[in-house]
Design a protein around this motif. Structure first.
Motif, short mmCIF file in Angstrom:
data_model
loop_
_atom_site.label_atom_id
_atom_site.label_comp_id
_atom_site.label_asym_id
_atom_site.label_seq_id
_atom_site.Cartn_x
_atom_site.Cartn_y
_atom_site.Cartn_z
N SER A 6 49.04 -52.23 -6.21
CA SER A 6 47.90 -52.67 -6.77
C SER A 6 47.29 -53.08 -5.49
CB SER A 6 47.88 -53.56 -7.84
OG SER A 6 48.21 -52.67 -9.05
N ASN A 7 47.89 -54.04 -4.78
CA ASN A 7 47.59 -54.72 -3.47
C ASN A 7 47.34 -53.75 -2.37
OD1 ASN A 7 47.17 -57.73 -3.40
ND2 ASN A 7 48.93 -57.45 -4.73
N ILE A 8 48.22 -52.57 -2.34
CA ILE A 8 47.87 -51.67 -1.38
C ILE A 8 46.67 -50.93 -1.74
CG2 ILE A 8 48.91 -49.44 -0.54
CD1 ILE A 8 51.54 -50.74 -0.78
N ALA A 9 46.43 -50.45 -2.79
CA ALA A 9 45.01 -49.67 -3.42
C ALA A 9 44.05 -50.72 -3.30
CB ALA A 9 45.39 -49.46 -4.71
N GLU A 10 44.14 -51.98 -3.42
CA GLU A 10 42.76 -52.56 -3.29
C GLU A 10 42.41 -52.89 -1.89
OE1 GLU A 10 41.41 -57.17 -4.30
OE2 GLU A 10 43.03 -56.50 -5.17
N GLY A 11 43.70 -52.94 -0.98
CA GLY A 11 43.40 -53.31 0.48
C GLY A 11 42.88 -51.85 1.22
N ALA A 13 40.72 -50.17 -0.25
CA ALA A 13 39.41 -50.10 -0.60
C ALA A 13 38.36 -50.70 0.13
CB ALA A 13 38.90 -50.16 -2.11
N ARG A 14 38.97 -51.70 0.77
CA ARG A 14 38.18 -52.60 1.63
C ARG A 14 37.47 -51.88 2.84
NH1 ARG A 14 37.91 -57.91 -0.43
NH2 ARG A 14 39.32 -57.84 -2.24
N LYS A 15 36.62 -52.72 3.41
CA LYS A 15 35.61 -52.30 4.32
C LYS A 15 36.20 -52.03 5.72
CE LYS A 15 31.63 -53.51 1.98
NZ LYS A 15 30.05 -54.32 2.26
N ASN A 16 37.30 -52.90 6.18
CA ASN A 16 37.86 -52.99 7.62
C ASN A 16 39.35 -53.11 7.41
OD1 ASN A 16 38.41 -55.54 7.66
ND2 ASN A 16 36.38 -56.02 7.62
N ASP A 17 39.76 -52.43 8.55
CA ASP A 17 41.23 -52.30 8.71
C ASP A 17 42.00 -53.94 8.50
OD1 ASP A 17 41.26 -49.78 8.84
OD2 ASP A 17 41.55 -49.60 10.92
N LYS A 18 41.25 -54.77 9.11
CA LYS A 18 41.89 -56.04 9.12
C LYS A 18 42.22 -56.64 7.47
CE LYS A 18 41.08 -60.99 10.54
NZ LYS A 18 40.08 -61.93 11.19
N GLU A 19 41.19 -56.48 6.69
CA GLU A 19 41.36 -56.71 5.25
C GLU A 19 42.47 -55.94 4.56
OE1 GLU A 19 37.46 -58.16 3.01
OE2 GLU A 19 36.97 -56.17 4.28
N PHE A 20 42.46 -54.53 5.08
CA PHE A 20 43.45 -53.67 4.43
C PHE A 20 45.05 -54.39 4.86
CE2 PHE A 20 45.15 -48.95 4.49
CZ PHE A 20 46.06 -49.47 3.38
N ILE A 21 45.12 -54.70 6.24
CA ILE A 21 46.37 -55.33 6.49
C ILE A 21 46.72 -56.50 5.83
CG2 ILE A 21 47.30 -56.20 8.60
CD1 ILE A 21 46.01 -54.21 10.05
N GLN A 22 45.74 -57.43 5.69
CA GLN A 22 46.02 -58.60 4.69
C GLN A 22 46.83 -58.17 3.53
OE1 GLN A 22 46.01 -61.74 5.77
NE2 GLN A 22 46.65 -62.38 3.90
N PHE A 23 46.13 -57.26 2.78
CA PHE A 23 46.69 -56.87 1.60
C PHE A 23 48.15 -56.24 1.70
CE2 PHE A 23 42.39 -57.55 0.12
CZ PHE A 23 42.44 -57.95 -1.14
N LEU A 65 55.36 -51.26 6.39
CA LEU A 65 55.22 -51.76 8.00
C LEU A 65 55.10 -50.52 8.67
CD1 LEU A 65 58.51 -54.13 8.08
CD2 LEU A 65 55.93 -54.79 8.42
N GLY A 66 55.21 -49.23 8.46
CA GLY A 66 54.97 -48.03 9.23
C GLY A 66 53.30 -48.03 9.06
N LEU A 67 52.78 -48.32 7.80
CA LEU A 67 51.20 -48.14 7.57
C LEU A 67 50.73 -49.12 8.33
CD1 LEU A 67 49.15 -46.43 6.17
CD2 LEU A 67 49.50 -48.20 4.08
N ARG A 68 51.46 -50.36 8.32
CA ARG A 68 50.31 -51.16 8.89
C ARG A 68 50.59 -51.12 10.50
NH1 ARG A 68 53.71 -56.31 10.89
NH2 ARG A 68 54.50 -54.25 12.05
N ASN A 69 51.35 -50.56 10.94
CA ASN A 69 51.44 -50.29 12.63
C ASN A 69 50.55 -48.88 12.85
OD1 ASN A 69 53.54 -52.06 12.91
ND2 ASN A 69 55.18 -50.75 12.68
N TYR A 70 50.68 -48.11 11.77
CA TYR A 70 49.52 -47.03 12.22
C TYR A 70 48.22 -47.49 12.18
CZ TYR A 70 46.84 -43.08 10.86
OH TYR A 70 46.01 -41.90 10.89
#
Length: 74
Positions: A6-11, A13-23, A65-70
């Motif tokens: 759920s957190n990955i999905a919510e992230g 949907a966010r507008k920028n990568d910084k928010e996605f990484i936080q999730f 972590l791989g997704l974050r690095n990407y």
């Protein structure tokens, strides 16, 4: 644990990568909680074969972590 995807999905949907990484970090934190709960359950003899579950948890950690690095390299 439903909160992890759920957190990955919510992230996502966010507008920028910084928010996605936080999730993604929130999802990682939840995975560490799940790992701790698994270890405690094994020590209390509620589960016997925690090794396979811990391997799956570690695999999911590596994927996140791989997704974050990407995302960071984009």
């Amino acid at each position: 644990m439903i909160s992890i995807p759920s957190n990955i999905a919510e992230g996502a949907a966010r507008k920028n990568d910084k928010e996605f990484i936080q999730f993604l970090y929130i999802a990682l934190g939840l995975l560490f909680e799940l790992e701790t709960q698994c270890l405690i359950a094994a020590r209390l003899d509620y589960i016997k074969e925690e090794g396979e579950l811990l391997n799956k948890i570690n695999g999911i950690k590596r994927m996140i972590l791989g997704l974050r690095n990407y995302i960071l390299k984009k």
